[in-house]
Every structure is written in C-alpha cells, then in structure tokens.
Design a protein around this motif. Structure first.
Motif, PDB file in Angstrom:
ATOM      1  N   UNK A  96      -5.742  10.187   0.313  1.00 57.98           N
ATOM      2  CA  UNK A  96      -5.364   8.941  -0.360  1.00 57.98           C
ATOM      3  C   UNK A  96      -4.337   8.188   0.488  1.00 57.98           C
ATOM      4  N   UNK A  97      -3.385   8.910   1.070  1.00 60.84           N
ATOM      5  CA  UNK A  97      -2.399   8.279   1.946  1.00 60.84           C
ATOM      6  C   UNK A  97      -3.086   7.657   3.163  1.00 60.84           C
ATOM      7  N   UNK A  98      -3.990   8.397   3.783  1.00 61.72           N
ATOM      8  CA  UNK A  98      -4.687   7.882   4.965  1.00 61.72           C
ATOM      9  C   UNK A  98      -5.576   6.686   4.606  1.00 61.72           C
ATOM     10  N   UNK A  99      -6.133   6.684   3.404  1.00 58.04           N
ATOM     11  CA  UNK A  99      -6.907   5.531   2.948  1.00 58.04           C
ATOM     12  C   UNK A  99      -5.996   4.312   2.849  1.00 58.04           C
ATOM     13  N   UNK A 100      -4.778   4.504   2.375  1.00 57.75           N
ATOM     14  CA  UNK A 100      -3.816   3.398   2.299  1.00 57.75           C
ATOM     15  C   UNK A 100      -3.489   2.872   3.694  1.00 57.75           C
ATOM     16  N   UNK A 101      -3.378   3.782   4.663  1.00 58.29           N
ATOM     17  CA  UNK A 101      -3.148   3.362   6.045  1.00 58.29           C
ATOM     18  C   UNK A 101      -4.340   2.563   6.565  1.00 58.29           C
ATOM     19  N   UNK A 102      -5.538   2.991   6.199  1.00 58.78           N
ATOM     20  CA  UNK A 102      -6.729   2.241   6.616  1.00 58.78           C
ATOM     21  C   UNK A 102      -6.704   0.822   6.048  1.00 58.78           C
ATOM     22  N   UNK A 119       5.290   4.540   9.464  1.00 58.40           N
ATOM     23  CA  UNK A 119       4.102   3.676   9.434  1.00 58.40           C
ATOM     24  C   UNK A 119       4.452   2.308  10.031  1.00 58.40           C
ATOM     25  N   UNK A 120       5.614   1.779   9.687  1.00 58.63           N
ATOM     26  CA  UNK A 120       6.042   0.485  10.245  1.00 58.63           C
ATOM     27  C   UNK A 120       6.082   0.575  11.775  1.00 58.63           C
ATOM     28  N   UNK A 121       6.568   1.687  12.295  1.00 55.55           N
ATOM     29  CA  UNK A 121       6.627   1.891  13.747  1.00 55.55           C
ATOM     30  C   UNK A 121       5.216   1.961  14.348  1.00 55.55           C
ATOM     31  N   UNK A 122       4.311   2.682  13.687  1.00 57.81           N
ATOM     32  CA  UNK A 122       2.919   2.741  14.169  1.00 57.81           C
ATOM     33  C   UNK A 122       2.303   1.350  14.246  1.00 57.81           C
ATOM     34  N   UNK A 123       2.516   0.551  13.207  1.00 57.66           N
ATOM     35  CA  UNK A 123       1.951  -0.799  13.174  1.00 57.66           C
ATOM     36  C   UNK A 123       2.599  -1.670  14.247  1.00 57.66           C
ATOM     37  N   UNK A 124       3.916  -1.641  14.321  1.00 58.36           N
ATOM     38  CA  UNK A 124       4.639  -2.486  15.279  1.00 58.36           C
ATOM     39  C   UNK A 124       4.263  -2.163  16.720  1.00 58.36           C
ATOM     40  N   UNK A 142       0.788  -1.232   0.000  1.00 61.82           N
ATOM     41  CA  UNK A 142       0.000   0.000   0.000  1.00 61.82           C
ATOM     42  C   UNK A 142       0.822   1.285   0.000  1.00 61.82           C
ATOM     43  N   UNK A 143       2.015   1.266   0.604  1.00 65.27           N
ATOM     44  CA  UNK A 143       2.788   2.519   0.663  1.00 65.27           C
ATOM     45  C   UNK A 143       4.249   2.311   0.288  1.00 65.27           C
ATOM     46  N   UNK A 144       4.563   1.240  -0.381  1.00 57.86           N
ATOM     47  CA  UNK A 144       5.941   0.921  -0.736  1.00 57.86           C
ATOM     48  C   UNK A 144       6.630   1.969  -1.583  1.00 57.86           C
ATOM     49  N   UNK A 145       5.871   2.758  -2.318  1.00 56.84           N
ATOM     50  CA  UNK A 145       6.488   3.774  -3.190  1.00 56.84           C
ATOM     51  C   UNK A 145       6.686   5.117  -2.482  1.00 56.84           C
ATOM     52  N   UNK A 146       6.276   5.208  -1.222  1.00 54.28           N
ATOM     53  CA  UNK A 146       6.478   6.440  -0.448  1.00 54.28           C
ATOM     54  C   UNK A 146       7.924   6.489   0.052  1.00 54.28           C
ATOM     55  N   UNK A 147       8.390   7.674   0.461  1.00 58.80           N
ATOM     56  CA  UNK A 147       9.769   7.784   0.964  1.00 58.80           C
ATOM     57  C   UNK A 147      10.018   6.845   2.154  1.00 58.80           C
ATOM     58  N   UNK A 148      11.262   6.400   2.281  1.00 58.07           N
ATOM     59  CA  UNK A 148      11.635   5.446   3.331  1.00 58.07           C
ATOM     60  C   UNK A 148      11.313   5.972   4.730  1.00 58.07           C
ATOM     61  N   UNK A 149      11.423   7.280   4.943  1.00 61.30           N
ATOM     62  CA  UNK A 149      11.119   7.836   6.267  1.00 61.30           C
ATOM     63  C   UNK A 149       9.640   7.649   6.600  1.00 61.30           C
TER      64      UNK A 149
END
Length: 179
Positions: A161-167, A29-34, A17-24
C-alpha cells in the motif's frame, strides 16, 4: 513551471498520499523525488508491469484471488477497470453492493472496480488493490477486522500500500515508471 511551483506541486503530492506517515519517511520520499530517484526506487521494487490488460482478465484474476482466500463470500457480478475513478478523491478501487427486490426475492450484486491507472502497475500493486476491494465483501468498513483480512490474503499488504502511494506520487510528478 518555476522551481517554486514545482516544489509546491511535489509537496502537495507527497502530503496527499503519504502525509500521515512519520516525518522521517516523508523526508526520505521528498529526497527521492527531489533527486529524481523515485522512478529508480519503484523500478527496483516493481521491475515488470502486469499483463492483465482488459476487464475479462481482471475478472478472472479477482475471482481467482477470491476463490483462494474468501470462497464463502458473496459472488462478484462485475469486475472492471474504471477510468472514472479519480485517485485524488482517495479512491483507487470501488466495491459496490446493490440489493434490489425482484418479486419475492432479494437480489444482491457485488461489483469491483479498479482505477484504470493500475493498468500500468506491477502485479503486486494490482494484487494489493484487488485484495483491498475483495476484503470489502466481508468487511464494509476500514476497521481492524478489515485490515486483518487484507493481511491474511496478502501478508505484505501494508508495504505494498505504501509503494502504491509512491507510484501515485510518481504518476503525478513524472508519469508511469514503465514509459
């Protein structure tokens, strides 16, 4: 599920869903999920689910947006929630254009279908999906003109659109934020 397969599932969702966004951004997002904080973040941004529950209400909503922003575009013949749209195949909604010859006239139908997963989203996220599909009435391709039209109808289109990807990540990892 083991910790390794769980982490792999998280990474797959994030990449999808967000692989093409900047690494930061991906790292945040990875931290939020973890840390099990993605739901909290989404609830801060979208505290209340929308109340557009059925196809009739969705049609009225979409036609209202269409009439407000792109009156001169082709009419919509059908607007529905569609449970067959599979978000994994990068479809959140569909706009189809069908033309057929009837006697000496050429008839056209425009259909707008929204993935049923958006029955449990905020109005802002549903709005973003409907705006995206309405933009296809004028622009068939995802080009600069298409995104300009999306921004004309919804100035914070890209943020939503970004927040939809997070959803969508949240749905894959733990279910709806409104449970």
């Amino acid at each position: 599920m083991s910790k390794l397969s769980s982490a792999t599932g998280i990474d797959a969702s994030i990449q999808k869903y967000i692989g093409s966004y900047p690494a930061t951004v991906v790292g945040q997002v990875r931290s939020l999920v973890a840390n099990d904080k993605l739901t909290d973040f989404l609830l801060q941004r979208h505290p209340v689910p929308h109340t557009i529950y059925n196809d009739h209400e969705l049609r009225e909503y979409a036609i209202g947006l269409k009439n407000q922003h792109i009156k001169k575009s082709s009419p919509l013949s059908k607007v529905i929630y569609d449970s067959k749209i599979h978000v994994v195949h990068n479809a959140l909604g569909l706009h189809s254009y069908v033309s057929r010859k009837q006697g000496s006239k050429l008839k056209a139908k425009n259909e707008l279908r929204v993935s049923a997963v958006f029955k449990q989203s905020s109005e802002a996220l549903l709005n973003m999906i409907v705006v995206h599909e309405l933009a296809h009435l004028k622009e068939k391709e995802h080009n600069k003109a298409f995104y300009r039209l999306c921004l004309h109808m919804l100035p914070d289109y890209h943020q939503l659109e970004f927040e939809m990807r997070l959803m969508l990540i949240q749905l894959e990892q733990g279910g709806s934020i409104y449970d």
